[in-house]
Write a protein that holds these residues in place. Structure first.
Motif, PDB file in Angstrom:
ATOM      1  N   ILE B 168      29.995  34.624  43.412  1.00 50.03           N
ATOM      2  CA  ILE B 168      31.129  34.448  42.505  1.00 50.03           C
ATOM      3  C   ILE B 168      32.431  34.650  43.269  1.00 50.03           C
ATOM      4  O   ILE B 168      33.371  33.857  43.144  1.00 50.03           O
ATOM      5  N   ALA B 171      32.963  31.734  45.646  1.00 50.38           N
ATOM      6  CA  ALA B 171      33.445  30.536  44.951  1.00 50.38           C
ATOM      7  C   ALA B 171      34.942  30.658  44.696  1.00 50.38           C
ATOM      8  O   ALA B 171      35.695  29.703  44.906  1.00 50.38           O
ATOM      9  N   ALA B 172      35.366  31.847  44.269  1.00 51.24           N
ATOM     10  CA  ALA B 172      36.789  32.052  43.989  1.00 51.24           C
ATOM     11  C   ALA B 172      37.622  31.875  45.262  1.00 51.24           C
ATOM     12  O   ALA B 172      38.665  31.226  45.257  1.00 51.24           O
ATOM     13  N   MET B 177      41.781  30.905  45.570  1.00 53.33           N
ATOM     14  CA  MET B 177      42.435  32.018  44.882  1.00 53.33           C
ATOM     15  C   MET B 177      42.869  33.050  45.906  1.00 53.33           C
ATOM     16  O   MET B 177      42.140  33.360  46.843  1.00 53.33           O
ATOM     17  N   PRO B 179      43.686  36.813  47.339  1.00 56.37           N
ATOM     18  CA  PRO B 179      42.907  38.042  47.151  1.00 56.37           C
ATOM     19  C   PRO B 179      43.310  38.850  45.917  1.00 56.37           C
ATOM     20  O   PRO B 179      42.441  39.298  45.166  1.00 56.37           O
ATOM     21  N   ARG B 181      44.700  37.779  43.215  1.00 57.79           N
ATOM     22  CA  ARG B 181      44.322  37.036  42.007  1.00 57.79           C
ATOM     23  C   ARG B 181      42.823  37.190  41.749  1.00 57.79           C
ATOM     24  O   ARG B 181      42.396  37.281  40.603  1.00 57.79           O
ATOM     25  N   ARG B 185      41.704  38.520  38.256  1.00 57.57           N
ATOM     26  CA  ARG B 185      41.040  37.566  37.351  1.00 57.57           C
ATOM     27  C   ARG B 185      39.525  37.643  37.412  1.00 57.57           C
ATOM     28  O   ARG B 185      38.839  37.258  36.468  1.00 57.57           O
ATOM     29  N   ILE B 186      38.970  38.096  38.544  1.00 52.83           N
ATOM     30  CA  ILE B 186      37.516  38.064  38.682  1.00 52.83           C
ATOM     31  C   ILE B 186      36.930  39.478  38.783  1.00 52.83           C
ATOM     32  O   ILE B 186      36.114  39.879  37.964  1.00 52.83           O
ATOM     33  N   PRO B 189      37.842  42.236  35.703  1.00 53.47           N
ATOM     34  CA  PRO B 189      37.178  41.938  34.428  1.00 53.47           C
ATOM     35  C   PRO B 189      35.660  42.090  34.505  1.00 53.47           C
ATOM     36  O   PRO B 189      35.041  42.573  33.569  1.00 53.47           O
ATOM     37  N   LEU B 190      35.070  41.673  35.639  1.00 56.37           N
ATOM     38  CA  LEU B 190      33.613  41.755  35.731  1.00 56.37           C
ATOM     39  C   LEU B 190      33.146  43.190  35.909  1.00 56.37           C
ATOM     40  O   LEU B 190      32.062  43.552  35.457  1.00 56.37           O
TER      41      LEU B 190
END
Lengths: 367, 265
Positions: B168, B171-172, B177, B179, B181, B185-186, B189-190
């Protein structure tokens, strides 16, 4: 265009290079499949293009610009990137996933929404249904489509795909491959497609780069790879049944020339009989009011009791689309136990049939 | 292909329709849990305080159990917990994020180990130890409580972020994206459920540890309990213990609601 010039990658000092002295040129608008056993350096080579890995020696040029001179962030924003389905962000909706690059590029909100719907539609995912779904509520094949849609969001000229159809079952994979090839005809991206599956490479690639232990073994068209493998390694990779693999290269639409008459469900058997006798395979297709192929009537069905077509017709266990390859066609013939296979378009309207004879002829012409 | 998704949806709906009335009752409770449980525990606390002040059960108890006293101790307790865990969150979450940055990975043991050691020292010993440095009172108690709740939050923040599927993140990164961000964003939240689990654990433990603060004169509900033990008056012990238990439940649920709010945002 992407050009690798004497590219070498050494991960840590003193170890064997992961990629050594790689020279490839990938022309604009073509798919280059990188294939080889795991650890051969195919993924590493791909990741050097968008600088996820640094280059130890040599240069990679993208449209004649040395990629080490481009800021990695803006470089990556302009290169589509697809990895196996795990790459979707599980906490975001499908729409947010697809919009990732657009948000990073600071597109206005309204345009993002419009583009996302456009992409979902392009990938055959009804926006109204799928926009607000989470990746976990999608099937494997649908996730792969979302992954491709996400990579294409900002319409990048180049796409890097790392085993993009690796995590789905065979049937879904064949379908995705066919869909993607049809799509590529429209969008003509320059694509590096990494796979370990030689059959996939032969089917998808305009050019194939076979790699082994970090070195390029052969770089040629699929046809040349099959007819003149560079060495024993490539010959083994391609396998013994090379003429069967050649079937992957030809699409049904290229050789489709047989028409089959159709009758409606409510027609009488008498009307069907005429067509059955005239037809080379002694069948007539049965279609619904909307023109969808429902089944067929052959000599056996004609002998059965009944007045109308709908009383006696039988449905096909499997049919294929005109995007399928001859290899798909052959395998359906074997499983249907018939010497022909019905071909339909995207809406399952019948287009005709391909026979065993057609397959033989196509392979012979190819020689 | 498009059909399969629709089927999933209709399956969910029919499953909801076919549940028995008793199951539906429990599902109802689960759904209203975020509001119901905090309200119930709050009500229980108020009822308990009113009841105990009016029925102290003896002259000695009556002298301690008046509204002014109980509410002061309650307030002190909440302040200790909130300031202590608040400070711990503000240090541990950024620290946890920091030690998961690729450039910082090799320094992880330098931060991890001292925090581990801090956790192995008993709470009372920490209080005693810092008593000699900072003296008696609120500040020392806050410091000890802060130190004590660092570990669960730090550990959960770093393992929550490290536990994210590497694909994941890759992919980002591959899509361009930046670092920070990716972090916002990833990663955050996860990792949120795991970070919040650490915060909840730390806060609930802190409600218990804060009772020890009374030994260095920082007040709190511990005062009720310790006085009860000294005077052998079980009513006082129960009142203090039950009030802090209810406080723990209340805070745990409020944090749960905060987590849901953050996740849906």
């Amino acid at each position: 265009m992407i050009r690798f010039e004497n590219v070498t990658k050494i991960f840590s000092r003193g170890t064997i290079p992961a990629v050594s002295n790689l020279n490839i040129e990938i022309p604009e608008g073509t798919i280059c499949c990188m294939v080889g056993p795991s650890g051969c350096g195919k993924t590493t080579s791909m990741k050097m293009v968008n600088r996820l890995h640094s280059i130890t020696e040599g240069k990679i040029y993208i449209d004649e610009v040395d990629n080490s001179t481009i800021d990695p962030i803006s470089l990556r924003l302009d290169i589509g990137y697809v990895i196996q389905e795990i790459g979707l962000f599980p906490h975001m909706t499908i729409a947010d996933n697809v919009a990732t690059v657009l948000v990073e590029k600071k597109w206005p909100k309204q345009e993002i929404g419009k583009r996302v719907d456009e992409l979902l539609e392009l990938m055959g995912l009804e926006p109204k249904i799928y926009r607000q779904r989470r990746p976990s509520h999608l099937s494997g094949g649908q996730r792969q489509r979302v992954g491709v849609a996400r990579a294409m969001a900002a319409n990048p000229p180049i796409m890097l795909m790392d085993e993009p159809f690796g995590a789905v079952d065979h049937i879904a994979r064949v379908r995705l491959q066919n869909e993607f090839l049809t799509l590529q005809e429209k969008i003509s991206k320059t694509i590096i497609f990494v796979t370990h599956d030689i059959d996939e490479a032969i089917k998808m690639g305009d050019m194939i780069a076979v790699m082994r232990e970090g070195k390029l073994v052969q770089y040629s068209t699929p046809e040349d790879l099959l007819s003149t493998p560079a060495d024993e390694f490539v010959a083994n990779l391609v396998g013994g049944n090379r003429s069967i693999k050649r079937l992957h290269l030809i699409r049904v639409s290229e050789i489709l020339n047989r028409k089959v008459a159709t009758v409606n469900m409510s027609d009488t058997l008498e009307a069907a009989k005429k067509h059955v006798i005239e037809n080379a395979f002694n069948v007539v297709y049965v279609v619904s009011d909307t023109g969808v192929l429902n089944g067929f009537i052959g000599k056996v069905e004609l002998k059965q009791e009944g007045e109308f077509v709908k009383d006696v017709y039988r449905s096909y266990p499997e049919i294929i689309s005109d995007e399928a390859t001859l290899s798909d066609a052959l395998s359906v013939m074997l499983s249907n136990g018939e010497s022909y296979v019905p071909v339909v378009d995207d809406f399952e309207h019948p287009l005709g049939a391909v026979s065993l004879e057609d397959v033989f002829k196509a392979v012979r012409q190819d020689d | 292909m498009t059909d399969s998704g629709v089927n999933i949806n209709s399956a969910v709906i029919s499953a909801e329709e076919s549940v028995s009335p008793t199951r539906r009752f429990f599902i109802g409770i689960q759904k209203s849990g975020p509001v119901l449980v905090p309200l119930l525990s709050l009500a229980a606390m108020i009822v308990l305080i009113i009841y105990m002040v009016n029925n102290p059960g003896g002259a000695i108890e009556a002298r301690i159990l008046n509204y002014g006293n109980v509410l002061r101790m309650f307030r002190e307790h909440i302040t200790l917990v909130l300031v202590g865990s608040g400070a711990a969150i503000l240090t541990s979450v950024p620290l946890g994020i920091l030690i998961t940055r690729p450039a910082m990975r090799r320094y992880t043991p330098l931060i991890d180990n001292p925090v581990n050691v801090a956790q192995t020292v008993p709470g009372l010993a920490i209080l005693a130890l810092f008593l000699t440095i900072f003296g008696l009172g609120f500040r020392t108690a806050i410091f000890a409580l802060w130190l004590y709740s660092l570990l669960p939050i730090l550990r959960n923040t770093s393992s929550g972020i490290q536990g994210i599927e590497p694909g994941i993140i890759e992919a980002a990164r591959g899509m361009g994206m930046r670092p920070w961000r990716i972090l916002i964003r990833i990663e955050l939240p996860l990792a949120l459920p795991i970070i919040m689990a650490g915060i909840k654990t730390a806060t609930v433990v802190l409600v218990g540890s804060a009772a020890l603060s009374t030994f260095i004169g920082a007040g709190g509900l511990g005062e009720l309990i310790v006085t009860g033990i000294d005077l052998m008056r079980p009513t006082l012990i129960y009142t203090g213990a039950i009030l802090s238990a209810l406080l723990a439940i209340l805070l745990d649920n409020l944090l749960g609601s905060l987590e849901r709010y953050l996740r849906e945002r």
